[in-house]
Design a protein around this motif. Structure first.
Motif, PDB file in Angstrom:
ATOM      1  N   PHE A  47       0.904  -0.900   0.096  1.00 49.50           N
ATOM      2  CA  PHE A  47      -0.050   0.084  -0.033  1.00 49.50           C
ATOM      3  C   PHE A  47       0.830   1.226   0.204  1.00 49.50           C
ATOM      4  CE2 PHE A  47      -2.986   2.603   3.014  1.00 49.50           C
ATOM      5  CZ  PHE A  47      -3.446   3.143   2.030  1.00 49.50           C
ATOM      6  N   TRP A  48       0.741   2.022  -0.996  1.00 48.15           N
ATOM      7  CA  TRP A  48       1.554   3.115  -1.169  1.00 48.15           C
ATOM      8  C   TRP A  48       0.688   4.355  -1.003  1.00 48.15           C
ATOM      9  CZ3 TRP A  48       4.853   2.629  -6.326  1.00 48.15           C
ATOM     10  CH2 TRP A  48       5.960   1.560  -6.028  1.00 48.15           C
ATOM     11  N   THR A  49       0.718   5.374   0.174  1.00 49.77           N
ATOM     12  CA  THR A  49      -0.234   6.328   0.381  1.00 49.77           C
ATOM     13  C   THR A  49       0.031   7.585  -0.100  1.00 49.77           C
ATOM     14  OG1 THR A  49       1.197   7.076   2.297  1.00 49.77           O
ATOM     15  CG2 THR A  49      -0.149   5.006   2.951  1.00 49.77           C
ATOM     16  N   GLY A  50       1.091   7.726  -0.456  1.00 53.54           N
ATOM     17  CA  GLY A  50       1.535   9.197  -1.179  1.00 53.54           C
ATOM     18  C   GLY A  50       1.416  10.257  -0.102  1.00 53.54           C
ATOM     19  N   GLN A  51       1.238   9.753   1.165  1.00 58.05           N
ATOM     20  CA  GLN A  51       1.198  10.871   2.159  1.00 58.05           C
ATOM     21  C   GLN A  51       2.524  10.941   3.101  1.00 58.05           C
ATOM     22  OE1 GLN A  51      -1.588  12.728   2.202  1.00 58.05           O
ATOM     23  NE2 GLN A  51      -2.088  10.961   0.308  1.00 58.05           N
ATOM     24  N   ALA A  52       2.497  11.861   4.126  1.00 59.25           N
ATOM     25  CA  ALA A  52       3.635  12.036   5.064  1.00 59.25           C
ATOM     26  C   ALA A  52       3.111  12.570   6.561  1.00 59.25           C
ATOM     27  CB  ALA A  52       4.585  13.084   4.343  1.00 59.25           C
ATOM     28  N   ASP A  53       3.823  12.595   7.402  1.00 63.72           N
ATOM     29  CA  ASP A  53       3.544  13.419   8.608  1.00 63.72           C
ATOM     30  C   ASP A  53       2.338  12.813   9.267  1.00 63.72           C
ATOM     31  OD1 ASP A  53       5.835  14.734   8.280  1.00 63.72           O
ATOM     32  OD2 ASP A  53       4.773  16.310   7.253  1.00 63.72           O
ATOM     33  N   GLU A  54       1.365  13.685   9.617  1.00 63.71           N
ATOM     34  CA  GLU A  54       0.110  13.286  10.215  1.00 63.71           C
ATOM     35  C   GLU A  54      -0.817  12.360   9.490  1.00 63.71           C
ATOM     36  OE1 GLU A  54      -3.931  15.196  12.337  1.00 63.71           O
ATOM     37  OE2 GLU A  54      -2.213  16.595  11.732  1.00 63.71           O
ATOM     38  N   ALA A  55      -0.800  12.605   8.318  1.00 66.95           N
ATOM     39  CA  ALA A  55      -1.663  11.907   7.405  1.00 66.95           C
ATOM     40  C   ALA A  55      -1.091  10.399   7.417  1.00 66.95           C
ATOM     41  CB  ALA A  55      -1.714  12.646   5.762  1.00 66.95           C
ATOM     42  N   GLN A  56       0.296  10.273   7.294  1.00 69.19           N
ATOM     43  CA  GLN A  56       0.724   8.889   6.933  1.00 69.19           C
ATOM     44  C   GLN A  56       0.434   8.401   8.420  1.00 69.19           C
ATOM     45  OE1 GLN A  56       1.753   7.288   4.545  1.00 69.19           O
ATOM     46  NE2 GLN A  56       2.919   5.703   5.624  1.00 69.19           N
ATOM     47  N   THR A  57       0.628   8.726   9.557  1.00 72.86           N
ATOM     48  CA  THR A  57       0.610   8.083  10.733  1.00 72.86           C
ATOM     49  C   THR A  57      -1.128   7.754  10.824  1.00 72.86           C
ATOM     50  OG1 THR A  57       1.881   9.946  11.980  1.00 72.86           O
ATOM     51  CG2 THR A  57       0.288   8.551  13.203  1.00 72.86           C
ATOM     52  N   ILE A  58      -1.986   8.578  10.388  1.00 72.69           N
ATOM     53  CA  ILE A  58      -3.400   8.129  10.603  1.00 72.69           C
ATOM     54  C   ILE A  58      -3.644   6.772   9.619  1.00 72.69           C
ATOM     55  CG2 ILE A  58      -5.767   8.876   9.924  1.00 72.69           C
ATOM     56  CD1 ILE A  58      -5.117  11.609  10.439  1.00 72.69           C
ATOM     57  N   LEU A  59      -3.145   6.714   8.472  1.00 72.04           N
ATOM     58  CA  LEU A  59      -3.230   5.512   7.500  1.00 72.04           C
ATOM     59  C   LEU A  59      -2.421   4.303   8.180  1.00 72.04           C
ATOM     60  CD1 LEU A  59      -2.950   7.442   4.054  1.00 72.04           C
ATOM     61  CD2 LEU A  59      -4.963   6.349   5.300  1.00 72.04           C
ATOM     62  N   GLU A  60      -1.517   4.720   8.881  1.00 76.12           N
ATOM     63  CA  GLU A  60      -0.784   3.444   9.447  1.00 76.12           C
ATOM     64  C   GLU A  60      -1.340   2.877  10.541  1.00 76.12           C
ATOM     65  OE1 GLU A  60       3.086   4.993  10.526  1.00 76.12           O
ATOM     66  OE2 GLU A  60       3.898   4.819   8.494  1.00 76.12           O
ATOM     67  N   GLY A  61      -2.300   3.548  11.197  1.00 78.97           N
ATOM     68  CA  GLY A  61      -3.181   3.214  12.216  1.00 78.97           C
ATOM     69  C   GLY A  61      -4.303   2.406  11.865  1.00 78.97           C
ATOM     70  N   LEU A  62      -4.811   2.987  10.813  1.00 74.44           N
ATOM     71  CA  LEU A  62      -5.864   2.242  10.143  1.00 74.44           C
ATOM     72  C   LEU A  62      -5.508   0.947   9.472  1.00 74.44           C
ATOM     73  CD1 LEU A  62      -7.648   5.434   8.454  1.00 74.44           C
ATOM     74  CD2 LEU A  62      -8.786   3.975  10.388  1.00 74.44           C
ATOM     75  N   ALA A  63      -4.450   0.877   8.765  1.00 78.11           N
ATOM     76  CA  ALA A  63      -3.998  -0.479   8.282  1.00 78.11           C
ATOM     77  C   ALA A  63      -3.733  -1.562   9.254  1.00 78.11           C
ATOM     78  CB  ALA A  63      -2.619  -0.258   7.670  1.00 78.11           C
ATOM     79  N   ALA A  64      -3.056  -0.794  10.607  1.00 79.95           N
ATOM     80  CA  ALA A  64      -3.158  -2.009  11.596  1.00 79.95           C
ATOM     81  C   ALA A  64      -4.363  -2.462  12.272  1.00 79.95           C
ATOM     82  CB  ALA A  64      -2.239  -1.333  12.681  1.00 79.95           C
ATOM     83  N   ASP A  65      -5.608  -1.359  12.128  1.00 82.97           N
ATOM     84  CA  ASP A  65      -6.910  -1.981  12.557  1.00 82.97           C
ATOM     85  C   ASP A  65      -7.357  -3.160  11.554  1.00 82.97           C
ATOM     86  OD1 ASP A  65      -6.631  -0.259  14.644  1.00 82.97           O
ATOM     87  OD2 ASP A  65      -8.053   1.266  13.617  1.00 82.97           O
ATOM     88  N   PHE A  66      -7.093  -2.881  10.147  1.00 80.20           N
ATOM     89  CA  PHE A  66      -7.519  -3.929   9.436  1.00 80.20           C
ATOM     90  C   PHE A  66      -6.848  -5.199   9.544  1.00 80.20           C
ATOM     91  CE2 PHE A  66      -7.633  -5.893   5.198  1.00 80.20           C
ATOM     92  CZ  PHE A  66      -8.980  -5.936   4.746  1.00 80.20           C
ATOM     93  N   GLU A  67      -5.590  -5.131   9.772  1.00 83.74           N
ATOM     94  CA  GLU A  67      -4.744  -6.370  10.097  1.00 83.74           C
ATOM     95  C   GLU A  67      -5.331  -7.008  11.400  1.00 83.74           C
ATOM     96  OE1 GLU A  67      -0.147  -5.278   8.462  1.00 83.74           O
ATOM     97  OE2 GLU A  67      -0.947  -4.684  10.467  1.00 83.74           O
ATOM     98  N   ALA A  68      -5.596  -6.241  12.350  1.00 74.42           N
ATOM     99  CA  ALA A  68      -6.104  -6.714  13.650  1.00 74.42           C
ATOM    100  C   ALA A  68      -7.599  -7.749  13.395  1.00 74.42           C
ATOM    101  CB  ALA A  68      -6.298  -6.016  14.596  1.00 74.42           C
ATOM    102  N   GLU A  69      -8.306  -7.089  12.292  1.00 76.83           N
ATOM    103  CA  GLU A  69      -9.570  -7.683  12.107  1.00 76.83           C
ATOM    104  C   GLU A  69      -9.424  -8.911  11.142  1.00 76.83           C
ATOM    105  OE1 GLU A  69     -12.416  -4.801  10.435  1.00 76.83           O
ATOM    106  OE2 GLU A  69     -12.029  -3.248  11.953  1.00 76.83           O
ATOM    107  N   ASN A  70      -8.208  -8.806  10.565  1.00 74.96           N
ATOM    108  CA  ASN A  70      -8.057 -10.001   9.579  1.00 74.96           C
ATOM    109  C   ASN A  70      -6.581 -10.592   9.614  1.00 74.96           C
ATOM    110  OD1 ASN A  70     -10.474  -9.477   7.604  1.00 74.96           O
ATOM    111  ND2 ASN A  70      -9.688  -7.276   7.853  1.00 74.96           N
ATOM    112  N   PRO A  71      -6.461 -11.210  10.687  1.00 81.04           N
ATOM    113  CA  PRO A  71      -5.010 -11.710  10.842  1.00 81.04           C
ATOM    114  C   PRO A  71      -4.278 -12.482   9.788  1.00 81.04           C
ATOM    115  CG  PRO A  71      -6.578 -12.316  12.585  1.00 81.04           C
ATOM    116  CD  PRO A  71      -7.464 -11.838  11.292  1.00 81.04           C
TER     117      PRO A  71
END
Length: 442
Positions: free
Chosen positions: A50-74
């Motif tokens: 997944f290439w987000t094209g983002q940086a800083d706060e935006a990148q941090t938000i998307l990283e957190g969401l990706a981790a949430d998806f991984e937790a729901e789909n191990p």
């Protein structure tokens, strides 16, 4: 700084990147990547890039969401990164990765890249999936849906970020002139009359401001005038410029009357000064988008927002949607989970944590009445008007590769006419001829 505050800058950067990289690089792509799983196994371990094209706060938000998806789909791992040093570098990075077969499963992309990406032969067609009722595809604006379907056939991704142009008005300037505030029912004649009444040469105050830099800032503010008059940018087959129709001539003649005859328009050569003058109570109205709201709040400007003035009840606006593009690795498991993640990421629950939390417009109409969005409206007044204005974003700007030069051609024509250096018919005809030459080469 909010992502929205830098959005306008990115509109201009798109043209540079597309002109330098897209046409040559995508045409040189190699034939394909190695075959993966031919039969879907939803429980199989899989890694999605997944290439987000983002940086800083935006990148941090998307990283957190990706981790949430991984937790729901191990069984799913999201290999998340920005993909390139900046969003503007992503197209070149994608082009190189196509040749080497190292392209991602999902990548952020400016909407202006959509046709080039679709032509690469690497994108995943998700038309059948987004037609499913559970996806709620109709909650995205028409312009956003069209951008994700650049050829009118294959759907290559989901909307990622949306915006649109609305009319912002400075209450201090209106009050000083004794002029009634704009309403959502305003016509262009109402708008012109108010701009003239707001203009005061003795204080260097202008009723309206318009870019005459000749960039996309000049061009995309013109498209609503054209569309509301019944005109189109291109022919139906996308091969011929049609903005020089009578609809286009009438639209440019109207703006010429304001700028040259009424002298009620501040003509900005820089694309940036008009916002500063509006914020400092020297311009009564400007056409802009959600990125402007944060700066106005910082400046303490007393402003309001309404949809664009209309013609015969048509209040169409222009939008610059960007997309999450999905790519095909000929692997049933990767394709399945790439779609599942993109659908999940753009669902209302997640978008409230991404676009809305970051101060952008919500992707979906269902988010407008949520507590999370209302909280952002408190911080950024007018954001709700712009979100509702998404209903007026009925057409997408062309994503054909020749659009870059088309935009430059008409942008130059508009700039000349508004500065009293030409007549609308001749200027638009000459610009259309130039655009046709470039369209024929693509």
């Amino acid at each position: 700084m909010r992502f929205g505050s830098s959005k306008k800058t990115q509109l201009h950067a798109r043209a540079i990147v597309v002109a330098l990289a897209a046409t040559a690089s995508l045409a040189a792509c190699s034939s394909g990547s190695s075959e993966g799983a031919t039969t879907l196994d939803e429980s199989e371990d899989v890694t999605i890039t997944f290439w987000t094209g983002q940086a800083d706060e935006a990148q941090t938000i998307l990283e957190g969401l990706a981790a949430d998806f991984e937790a729901e789909n191990p069984n799913v791992t999201i290999d998340i990164s920005s993909g390139a040093p900046s969003t503007d570098d992503l197209l070149q990075k994608l082009s190189a990765s196509f040749a080497g077969g190292t392209y991602p499963d999902i990548s952020y992309a400016y909407g202006s890249w959509a046709s080039e990406l679709a032509d690469s032969g690497r994108t995943l067609d998700i038309t059948d999936q987004v037609a499913e009722p559970d996806v709620k595809w109709d909650e995205f604006s028409e312009a956003a849906r069209q951008t994700a379907q650049p050829t009118g056939e294959a759907t290559i991704g989901f909307p990622a970020v949306v915006d649109n142009l609305a009319l912002m008005y400075n209450k201090t300037v209106f009050d000083a002139a004794g002029v009634d505030y704009p309403t959502n029912d305003w016509t262009w004649d109402d708008f012109r009359k108010a701009a003239k009444e707001l203009t005061d040469p003795s204080t260097n105050t202008y009723g309206y401001a318009y870019s005459v830099s000749g960039t996309e800032e000049t061009t995309w503010q013109f498209w609503p005038h054209l569309w509301q008059n019944g005109g189109e940018i291109l022919s139906e087959d996308g091969k011929t410029a049609t903005f020089d129709s009578q609809s286009g001539v009438d639209a440019l003649t109207f703006l010429q009357g304001m700028a040259v005859d009424d002298k009620s328009v501040y003509l900005d050569q820089t694309d940036t000064k008009f916002g500063e003058l509006f914020a400092s109570d020297r311009v009564g109205m400007m056409t802009s988008g959600p990125w402007q709201l944060y700066d106005l709040g910082v400046a303490g400007t007393d402003y309001g927002v309404v949809q664009l003035p209309g013609t015969d009840g048509d209040h169409q606006t222009v939008s610059g949607p960007d997309i999450w593009t999905l790519f095909d690795h000929k692997d049933a498991n990767r394709s399945y989970w790439a779609f599942e993640f993109a659908e999940w990421l753009t669902a209302a629950e997640q978008d409230l944590k991404w676009n809305v939390a970051y101060g952008n417009l919500p992707l979906r109409s269902s988010e407008i009445d949520t507590p999370e969005f209302k909280e952002q409206v408190e911080a950024l007044p007018g954001l709700d008007i712009m979100a509702a204005n998404g209903e007026n974003a009925k057409k997408a700007r062309p994503t054909v590769s020749g659009y870059v030069n088309l935009s430059e051609a008409i942008g130059g024509a508009i700039s000349e006419v508004l500065q009293g250096q030409g007549d609308p018919q001749t200027a638009l005809t000459d610009a259309a001829d130039k655009a046709d030459e470039d369209l024929a080469d693509n």
